[in-house]
Design an enzyme around this catalytic site. Structure first.
Site, short mmCIF file in Angstrom:
data_model
loop_
_atom_site.label_atom_id
_atom_site.label_comp_id
_atom_site.label_asym_id
_atom_site.label_seq_id
_atom_site.Cartn_x
_atom_site.Cartn_y
_atom_site.Cartn_z
N ASP A 8 46.38 44.57 22.98
CA ASP A 8 46.07 45.41 23.88
C ASP A 8 45.49 46.44 23.42
O ASP A 8 45.69 46.45 21.36
CB ASP A 8 47.31 46.51 24.24
CG ASP A 8 46.67 48.27 25.79
OD1 ASP A 8 45.80 47.46 26.12
OD2 ASP A 8 47.36 48.56 25.19
N ASP A 10 43.52 49.98 23.35
CA ASP A 10 44.49 51.82 23.64
C ASP A 10 45.68 52.05 23.18
O ASP A 10 46.73 51.20 24.48
CB ASP A 10 43.52 52.40 24.64
CG ASP A 10 43.82 53.73 24.90
OD1 ASP A 10 44.63 54.28 23.81
OD2 ASP A 10 44.08 54.56 25.87
N GLY A 45 47.33 52.18 30.08
CA GLY A 45 47.00 51.19 30.51
C GLY A 45 46.98 51.01 31.95
O GLY A 45 46.27 50.13 32.41
N ARG A 48 39.97 52.90 35.74
CA ARG A 48 39.84 53.72 35.41
C ARG A 48 40.49 54.41 37.21
O ARG A 48 41.02 54.74 37.75
CB ARG A 48 38.05 53.27 35.70
CG ARG A 48 37.68 55.02 35.64
CD ARG A 48 35.90 54.62 35.12
NE ARG A 48 36.32 53.85 33.51
CZ ARG A 48 34.74 53.43 33.07
NH1 ARG A 48 33.03 53.27 34.36
NH2 ARG A 48 34.30 52.56 32.68
N SER A 113 40.00 48.07 29.84
CA SER A 113 39.21 48.83 29.22
C SER A 113 37.10 48.59 29.47
O SER A 113 37.07 47.49 29.02
CB SER A 113 38.75 50.36 27.95
OG SER A 113 37.96 51.02 27.98
N ASN A 115 35.23 49.60 28.12
CA ASN A 115 34.35 50.57 26.70
C ASN A 115 34.82 49.50 26.24
O ASN A 115 34.23 49.73 24.66
CB ASN A 115 34.52 51.87 27.12
CG ASN A 115 34.02 52.31 27.84
OD1 ASN A 115 32.76 52.77 27.45
ND2 ASN A 115 35.04 53.07 28.97
N ASP A 167 51.37 48.64 25.33
CA ASP A 167 52.18 49.88 24.97
C ASP A 167 52.26 50.16 25.95
O ASP A 167 52.73 52.01 26.65
CB ASP A 167 51.22 51.01 24.43
CG ASP A 167 49.50 51.63 25.11
OD1 ASP A 167 49.22 50.61 25.74
OD2 ASP A 167 49.20 52.55 25.40
#
Ligand code: B16
Ligand code: MG
Length: 213
Positions: A8, A10, A45, A48, A113, A115, A167
């Site tokens: 993962d 972030d 996690g 959006r 994400s 991004n 996470d």
């Protein structure tokens, strides 16, 4: 036998959760919606869209408004990302990635994400991953297994031969649903469904992972 490690982004490779929080908080303030750091933990996690739903609680907004709010939050987030640098890679991550490659394992990034590519560029970590899968790759977000199954497919590796490092509770649920092994980074309370829970990747070696799974 383990043949790939799927990371993962972030919360595992870098800690952009604070940037996500500040961007959602700014949007919430713009709109007069109360939103605290504690509430932000539930957004870890998740996509959006689901993050917006959690922020709105039972408030109703039109689809056009929801789109505009997500876009605005993303603009706030992207401004914050401009400050990201190699110093923002979580300690121990690069050594772990190098050790995985040295042992002949495939490495993949699988992030919810949209991004993710930009973040990876800012961290200068692209060369450590065989493939990168992001929020554009599948339409069903974590906790659905889709992103991890898609990632294993692109690697050409059986899901049962993959270990996911995550996470988020939603990420561990997705890994389990995909039939993969899982390592949680963070609190045992949040990650109780993971097979191993650690504070940091510095606490485990590739040899130990190969032995354990
Ligand atoms: P974006 P991960 C997740 O990244 C974040 O943890 C989560 O907070 C965010 O809402 C999600 O990406 C979508 O991000 O708005 O940039 O597309 O943990 O899956 O690497
Ligand atoms: Mg995460």
């Amino acid at each position: 036998m383990i043949r790939a490690i799927i990371f993962d982004l972030d919360g595992v490779i870098t800690d952009t959760a604070e940037y996500h929080f500040l961007a959602w908080k700014r949007l919430a303030d713009d709109q007069g919606i109360p939103f605290t750091q504690e509430e932000n933990d539930a957004l870890r996690g998740v996509s959006r869209r689901e993050s917006l739903n959690l922020l709105l609680k039972d408030r109703l907004v039109s689809e056009a408004q929801a789109e505009e709010w997500m876009e605005r939050k993303n603009q706030y987030y992207q401004v914050a990302l401009q400050n990201l640098s190699t110093a923002d890679v979580i300690p121990g991550v690069i050594d772990f990635l190098i050790a995985a490659k040295t042992k002949g394992l495939k490495t993949a990034l699988a992030s919810a994400s949209k991004n993710a590519m930009y973040v990876l560029e800012k961290l200068q970590l692209q060369m450590y991953f065989d493939i990168v899968c992001d929020g554009y790759c599948v339409s069903n977000p974590k906790p659905a297994p889709d992103l991890f199954v898609f990632t294993a497919g692109r690697l050409g590796i059986f899901p049962g031969d993959c270990v996911v490092v995550e996470d988020a509770e939603a990420g561990i649920q997705a890994a389990r649903a995909a039939g993969m092994h899982s390592i949680g980074i963070g609190s045992v309370q949040r990650l109780k469904q993971a097979e191993i829970v650690l504070d940091s990747l510095r606490q485990i070696s590739i040899e130990e992972i190969l032995q354990k799974f």
